[in-house]
Design an enzyme around this catalytic site. Structure first.
Site, PDB file in Angstrom:
ATOM      1  N   HIS A 139       0.840  -1.204   0.000  1.00 61.33           N
ATOM      2  CA  HIS A 139       0.000   0.000   0.000  1.00 61.33           C
ATOM      3  C   HIS A 139       0.875   1.254   0.000  1.00 61.33           C
ATOM      4  O   HIS A 139       0.528   2.250  -0.640  1.00 61.33           O
ATOM      5  CB  HIS A 139      -0.979   0.040   1.178  1.00 61.33           C
ATOM      6  CG  HIS A 139      -1.945   1.167   1.015  1.00 61.33           C
ATOM      7  ND1 HIS A 139      -3.044   1.066   0.178  1.00 61.33           N
ATOM      8  CD2 HIS A 139      -1.934   2.433   1.468  1.00 61.33           C
ATOM      9  CE1 HIS A 139      -3.675   2.230   0.166  1.00 61.33           C
ATOM     10  NE2 HIS A 139      -3.017   3.071   0.934  1.00 61.33           N
ATOM     11  N   ASP A 143       0.748   4.317  -2.597  1.00 59.57           N
ATOM     12  CA  ASP A 143       0.814   5.738  -2.234  1.00 59.57           C
ATOM     13  C   ASP A 143       1.934   6.445  -3.006  1.00 59.57           C
ATOM     14  O   ASP A 143       1.739   7.533  -3.555  1.00 59.57           O
ATOM     15  CB  ASP A 143       1.088   5.908  -0.734  1.00 59.57           C
ATOM     16  CG  ASP A 143      -0.103   5.577   0.146  1.00 59.57           C
ATOM     17  OD1 ASP A 143      -1.238   5.500  -0.364  1.00 59.57           O
ATOM     18  OD2 ASP A 143       0.115   5.415   1.363  1.00 59.57           O
ATOM     19  N   HIS A 166       3.519  11.053   1.999  1.00 56.85           N
ATOM     20  CA  HIS A 166       3.056  11.877   0.878  1.00 56.85           C
ATOM     21  C   HIS A 166       3.821  13.199   0.779  1.00 56.85           C
ATOM     22  O   HIS A 166       4.315  13.555  -0.285  1.00 56.85           O
ATOM     23  CB  HIS A 166       1.562  12.168   1.009  1.00 56.85           C
ATOM     24  CG  HIS A 166       0.713  10.946   0.913  1.00 56.85           C
ATOM     25  ND1 HIS A 166       0.636  10.167  -0.212  1.00 56.85           N
ATOM     26  CD2 HIS A 166      -0.112  10.360   1.818  1.00 56.85           C
ATOM     27  CE1 HIS A 166      -0.188   9.159  -0.010  1.00 56.85           C
ATOM     28  NE2 HIS A 166      -0.647   9.245   1.214  1.00 56.85           N
TER      29      HIS A 166
END
Length: 186
Positions: A139, A143, A166
């Site tokens: 995951h 991202d 992020h």
């Protein structure tokens, strides 16, 4: 989180809608020389390569270092990455839900056992087909791929990321674009 917390339902909708061949050739950003960006224990490195690839390493207290390496090709991402759900660790997820409502914007809106993998210790409360440690790192790959799309075109280079978040990848891309002669449009 939305849908089941992965990109699989969105990919299914794209598949259902179909693809249309474009007349223009797709623009790519070729990496011309190595670039490294470090901040607060995280590192981003990209260097020239014939194909786009990603090596991503993350570290979680209960799982240690987890790593994924692969080509950034649609079939690889489809087969290995898109099904990985967003995740949270109990009791941290409960605290984030409770206190996140008071932040702006609120954290974890829509989070539930249907929309996220919830981990207690080293086990998932709501297990999936893939092992927990694989789902966690994959995951984060999902991202990172989304964050790298902020470059505006595929990056043709070998990318290595440690400790991804992020905001970190966005900052690394900003520094890459601000630097002299790291990229060429082709």
């Amino acid at each position: 989180p939305i849908c089941d917390g992965s990109a699989a339902p969105l990919l299914a909708l794209i598949d259902q809608a179909g693809r249309v061949e474009q007349e223009r050739r797709r623009v790519r950003l070729r990496v011309l020389k190595p670039f490294t960006f470090k901040r607060e224990g995280s590192a981003f490195r990209i260097q020239p390569a014939a194909q786009a690839s990603l090596a991503l390493t993350v570290s979680f207290p209960r799982f240690g270092r987890l790593r994924w390496e692969g080509l950034l090709r649609p079939e690889v991402l489809r087969d290995q990455v898109v099904a990985a759900r967003t995740f949270g660790f109990l009791p941290g997820a409960l605290l984030a839900c409770a206190f996140g409502r008071f932040q702006s914007p609120p954290l974890l809106r829509g989070g539930s056992l249907r929309t996220a993998l919830v981990v207690v210790g080293k086990r998932a409360v709501n297990p999936s087909a893939m092992p927990v440690c694989e789902e966690l790192v994959r995951h984060r790959v999902l991202d990172a791929v989304g964050d790298l799309a902020l470059a505006g075109a595929p990056l043709l280079g070998a990318i290595s990321v440690y400790g991804t978040r992020h905001a970190f990848i966005r900052a690394a891309l900003e520094a890459l674009f601000a630097g002299p002669d790291y990229l060429a449009i082709e």
